[in-house]
Design a protein around this motif. Structure first.
Motif, PDB file in Angstrom:
ATOM      1  N   ALA A 277       0.832  -1.199   0.000  1.00  0.00           N
ATOM      2  CA  ALA A 277       0.000   0.000   0.000  1.00  0.00           C
ATOM      3  C   ALA A 277       0.872   1.256   0.000  1.00  0.00           C
ATOM      4  O   ALA A 277       0.548   2.244  -0.650  1.00  0.00           O
ATOM      5  CB  ALA A 277      -0.923  -0.004   1.214  1.00  0.00           C
TER       6      ALA A 277
ATOM      7  N   GLY B 280       2.372   2.100  -3.517  1.00  0.00           N
ATOM      8  CA  GLY B 280       1.452   2.839  -4.369  1.00  0.00           C
ATOM      9  C   GLY B 280       1.129   2.155  -5.684  1.00  0.00           C
ATOM     10  O   GLY B 280       1.708   1.139  -6.065  1.00  0.00           O
ATOM     11  N   ARG B 281       0.184   2.759  -6.357  1.00  0.00           N
ATOM     12  CA  ARG B 281      -0.328   2.206  -7.615  1.00  0.00           C
ATOM     13  C   ARG B 281       0.721   2.226  -8.726  1.00  0.00           C
ATOM     14  O   ARG B 281       0.771   1.321  -9.553  1.00  0.00           O
ATOM     15  CB  ARG B 281      -1.569   3.002  -8.032  1.00  0.00           C
ATOM     16  CG  ARG B 281      -2.226   2.548  -9.282  1.00  0.00           C
ATOM     17  CD  ARG B 281      -2.877   1.221  -9.083  1.00  0.00           C
ATOM     18  NE  ARG B 281      -3.447   0.747 -10.332  1.00  0.00           N
ATOM     19  CZ  ARG B 281      -4.316  -0.219 -10.410  1.00  0.00           C
ATOM     20  NH1 ARG B 281      -4.726  -0.828  -9.321  1.00  0.00           N
ATOM     21  NH2 ARG B 281      -4.780  -0.604 -11.570  1.00  0.00           N
ATOM     22  N   ALA B 282       1.549   3.239  -8.767  1.00  0.00           N
ATOM     23  CA  ALA B 282       2.555   3.338  -9.829  1.00  0.00           C
ATOM     24  C   ALA B 282       3.517   2.156  -9.772  1.00  0.00           C
ATOM     25  O   ALA B 282       3.846   1.567 -10.808  1.00  0.00           O
ATOM     26  CB  ALA B 282       3.323   4.650  -9.708  1.00  0.00           C
ATOM     27  N   ARG B 283       3.959   1.794  -8.588  1.00  0.00           N
ATOM     28  CA  ARG B 283       4.872   0.655  -8.450  1.00  0.00           C
ATOM     29  C   ARG B 283       4.165  -0.642  -8.819  1.00  0.00           C
ATOM     30  O   ARG B 283       4.732  -1.515  -9.469  1.00  0.00           O
ATOM     31  CB  ARG B 283       5.406   0.584  -7.014  1.00  0.00           C
ATOM     32  CG  ARG B 283       6.298  -0.597  -6.749  1.00  0.00           C
ATOM     33  CD  ARG B 283       7.612  -0.504  -7.496  1.00  0.00           C
ATOM     34  NE  ARG B 283       8.460  -1.625  -7.129  1.00  0.00           N
ATOM     35  CZ  ARG B 283       9.249  -2.264  -7.951  1.00  0.00           C
ATOM     36  NH1 ARG B 283       9.355  -1.881  -9.198  1.00  0.00           N
ATOM     37  NH2 ARG B 283       9.961  -3.267  -7.546  1.00  0.00           N
ATOM     38  N   TYR B 284       2.899  -0.777  -8.419  1.00  0.00           N
ATOM     39  CA  TYR B 284       2.120  -1.956  -8.772  1.00  0.00           C
ATOM     40  C   TYR B 284       2.007  -2.084 -10.285  1.00  0.00           C
ATOM     41  O   TYR B 284       2.209  -3.160 -10.847  1.00  0.00           O
ATOM     42  CB  TYR B 284       0.729  -1.875  -8.140  1.00  0.00           C
ATOM     43  CG  TYR B 284      -0.219  -2.933  -8.645  1.00  0.00           C
ATOM     44  CD1 TYR B 284      -0.154  -4.237  -8.166  1.00  0.00           C
ATOM     45  CD2 TYR B 284      -1.165  -2.629  -9.621  1.00  0.00           C
ATOM     46  CE1 TYR B 284      -1.012  -5.207  -8.639  1.00  0.00           C
ATOM     47  CE2 TYR B 284      -2.024  -3.594 -10.108  1.00  0.00           C
ATOM     48  CZ  TYR B 284      -1.949  -4.884  -9.605  1.00  0.00           C
ATOM     49  OH  TYR B 284      -2.791  -5.831 -10.086  1.00  0.00           O
ATOM     50  N   ASP B 285       1.693  -0.992 -10.954  1.00  0.00           N
ATOM     51  CA  ASP B 285       1.581  -1.009 -12.415  1.00  0.00           C
ATOM     52  C   ASP B 285       2.914  -1.375 -13.066  1.00  0.00           C
ATOM     53  O   ASP B 285       2.946  -2.097 -14.058  1.00  0.00           O
ATOM     54  CB  ASP B 285       1.096   0.345 -12.939  1.00  0.00           C
ATOM     55  CG  ASP B 285      -0.363   0.598 -12.613  1.00  0.00           C
ATOM     56  OD1 ASP B 285      -1.102  -0.377 -12.365  1.00  0.00           O
ATOM     57  OD2 ASP B 285      -0.767   1.780 -12.618  1.00  0.00           O
TER      58      ASP B 285
END
Length: 78
Positions: A16, A19-24
């Motif tokens: 969490a 963040g979303r950028a790392r997940y993407d």
């Protein structure tokens, strides 16, 4: 069991925070690797050898065979 739950909780919190950028970024890298022709070829060889050993005894392999060796986009429920 407690160690697993603790690990899952720590992974969730760290994920969490990433963040979303790392997940993407991780998903894009994963897809590049999985879609690479050499990986696809190796997966096909492994799939054929496993299918040769277990044949029609495992329903999972029969469902996968209907997709010509490609991963199904959704769950296959009989």
């Amino acid at each position: 069991m407690r160690v697993f739950l603790l690990g899952a909780a720590v992974g969730y919190v760290l994920g969490a925070k990433a963040g979303r950028a790392r997940y993407d970024q991780i998903v894009r890298t994963y897809r590049k690797v999985v879609d690479h022709p050499m990986v696809q070829g190796a997966a096909g060889v492994v799939r054929a050898k496993v299918s040769e050993k277990v044949g029609g005894r495992v329903p999972f392999f029969r469902a996968q065979a209907q997709h010509n060796g490609h991963r199904p986009t959704r769950s296959v429920v009989p």
